[in-house]
Write a protein that holds these residues in place. Sequence first.
Motif, PDB file in Angstrom:
ATOM      1  N   ALA A   1       8.129   3.449 -12.637  1.00  0.00           N
ATOM      2  CA  ALA A   1       7.281   3.779 -11.496  1.00  0.00           C
ATOM      3  C   ALA A   1       5.881   3.190 -11.685  1.00  0.00           C
ATOM      4  O   ALA A   1       5.302   2.616 -10.748  1.00  0.00           O
ATOM      5  N   GLN A   2       5.342   3.304 -12.896  1.00  0.00           N
ATOM      6  CA  GLN A   2       4.022   2.750 -13.168  1.00  0.00           C
ATOM      7  C   GLN A   2       4.038   1.225 -13.061  1.00  0.00           C
ATOM      8  O   GLN A   2       3.083   0.613 -12.575  1.00  0.00           O
ATOM      9  N   TYR A   3       5.131   0.622 -13.506  1.00  0.00           N
ATOM     10  CA  TYR A   3       5.234  -0.829 -13.389  1.00  0.00           C
ATOM     11  C   TYR A   3       5.295  -1.256 -11.923  1.00  0.00           C
ATOM     12  O   TYR A   3       4.684  -2.250 -11.514  1.00  0.00           O
ATOM     13  N   LEU A   4       6.035  -0.509 -11.117  1.00  0.00           N
ATOM     14  CA  LEU A   4       6.115  -0.828  -9.687  1.00  0.00           C
ATOM     15  C   LEU A   4       4.746  -0.719  -9.022  1.00  0.00           C
ATOM     16  O   LEU A   4       4.371  -1.577  -8.215  1.00  0.00           O
ATOM     17  N   VAL A   5       4.005   0.324  -9.351  1.00  0.00           N
ATOM     18  CA  VAL A   5       2.661   0.489  -8.794  1.00  0.00           C
ATOM     19  C   VAL A   5       1.777  -0.692  -9.204  1.00  0.00           C
ATOM     20  O   VAL A   5       1.059  -1.272  -8.374  1.00  0.00           O
ATOM     21  N   ALA A   6       1.823  -1.046 -10.485  1.00  0.00           N
ATOM     22  CA  ALA A   6       1.018  -2.169 -10.975  1.00  0.00           C
ATOM     23  C   ALA A   6       1.411  -3.469 -10.290  1.00  0.00           C
ATOM     24  O   ALA A   6       0.559  -4.290  -9.937  1.00  0.00           O
ATOM     25  N   SER A   7       2.714  -3.663 -10.078  1.00  0.00           N
ATOM     26  CA  SER A   7       3.188  -4.885  -9.426  1.00  0.00           C
ATOM     27  C   SER A   7       2.756  -4.942  -7.969  1.00  0.00           C
ATOM     28  O   SER A   7       2.431  -6.008  -7.436  1.00  0.00           O
ATOM     29  N   ALA A   8       2.755  -3.782  -7.311  1.00  0.00           N
ATOM     30  CA  ALA A   8       2.303  -3.728  -5.916  1.00  0.00           C
ATOM     31  C   ALA A   8       0.812  -4.040  -5.828  1.00  0.00           C
ATOM     32  O   ALA A   8       0.362  -4.758  -4.922  1.00  0.00           O
TER      33      ALA A   8
ATOM     34  N   ASP B   1       0.825  -1.200   0.000  1.00  0.00           N
ATOM     35  CA  ASP B   1       0.000   0.000   0.000  1.00  0.00           C
ATOM     36  C   ASP B   1       0.865   1.257   0.000  1.00  0.00           C
ATOM     37  O   ASP B   1       0.565   2.236  -0.695  1.00  0.00           O
ATOM     38  N   GLU B   2       1.947   1.231   0.793  1.00  0.00           N
ATOM     39  CA  GLU B   2       2.860   2.366   0.828  1.00  0.00           C
ATOM     40  C   GLU B   2       3.544   2.550  -0.521  1.00  0.00           C
ATOM     41  O   GLU B   2       3.703   3.676  -1.013  1.00  0.00           O
ATOM     42  N   ALA B   3       3.955   1.438  -1.133  1.00  0.00           N
ATOM     43  CA  ALA B   3       4.603   1.510  -2.448  1.00  0.00           C
ATOM     44  C   ALA B   3       3.658   2.103  -3.484  1.00  0.00           C
ATOM     45  O   ALA B   3       4.061   2.919  -4.328  1.00  0.00           O
ATOM     46  N   ILE B   4       2.397   1.712  -3.424  1.00  0.00           N
ATOM     47  CA  ILE B   4       1.407   2.235  -4.366  1.00  0.00           C
ATOM     48  C   ILE B   4       1.240   3.739  -4.185  1.00  0.00           C
ATOM     49  O   ILE B   4       1.242   4.502  -5.159  1.00  0.00           O
TER      50      ILE B   4
END
Length: 294
Positions: free
Chosen positions: A132-139, A110-113
Amino acid sequence: MRFLNDVLPMRALLRGAALTAALVRGGMLVLAVAMGLLVSGCASDKDDTIPPDEPAEKIYNEGLTLLRRQEPEKAAKRFEDVDRTHPYSEWARKALLMTTYSYFEAGKYDEAIGVGKRYIALYPGSADAAYAQYLVASALYENIPDITRDQRKTRQALDALENVVRKYPNTEYAATAKRKIEVARDQLAGKEMAIGRYYLEQRNYTGAINRFKVVVTQYQTTRQVEEALYRLTECYMAMGIVGEAQTAAAVLGYNFPDSSWYKDAYKLVQSGGAEPQENKASWISQAFKKMGLG
């Protein structure tokens, strides 16, 4: 459900003395994040007090040191210190991305998102916006709940992953996102199947058909579709709508001839004195023709 090597090869990068850019081969992601040169010094994770004139790069590199020591949550806090004490600087921008990654590594999805979305909002044109968008999607993907629970988060993950593929189609991010998309779609199809089976057990055949229809029309590439076609055969036979049952069984046999579900569907139709036979005008037949499967 986590494919860590597909997310970020950061650990390998952190072993070096310079953190500028890395190309990760063998199907892993490409990460190109301009981090600057590491400045010597040790992370001070015992003292949370930040001297007012402490250089941004010193705080930043202490965060990197904490990551090398596999303390991602502490690293995230240190990167946040950069953003707090040196806002709107280039170091703050880099630190914001590293905060997203650190929280992801710590399992604080949740924090990563939240941090990742902030990075995207502040720096939409950045070279690292795709990452950054990929990290959000992965989270979001890591937050996919158990099949028995509400699947709103699964849909959110699917939307975010599809957004990565749509915006960055020729990147390694897109390639990895596609694999996760299939898992998310299968999860949503599995939820429909679970509800459909429940209705079937209650002899609510119309309710069951509506759920299995979602799988057949929207999730044909998932592993759930074979059972969905069998369950449609079962429902229609129970309702005495033999023509649709024949079509469901025939489409199942045509597309999945070696499926155990087809063998069961064949026997079920035969028990009613009929044979699998496709009605080209049936919605089942039309659904598969649209996908080029029938």
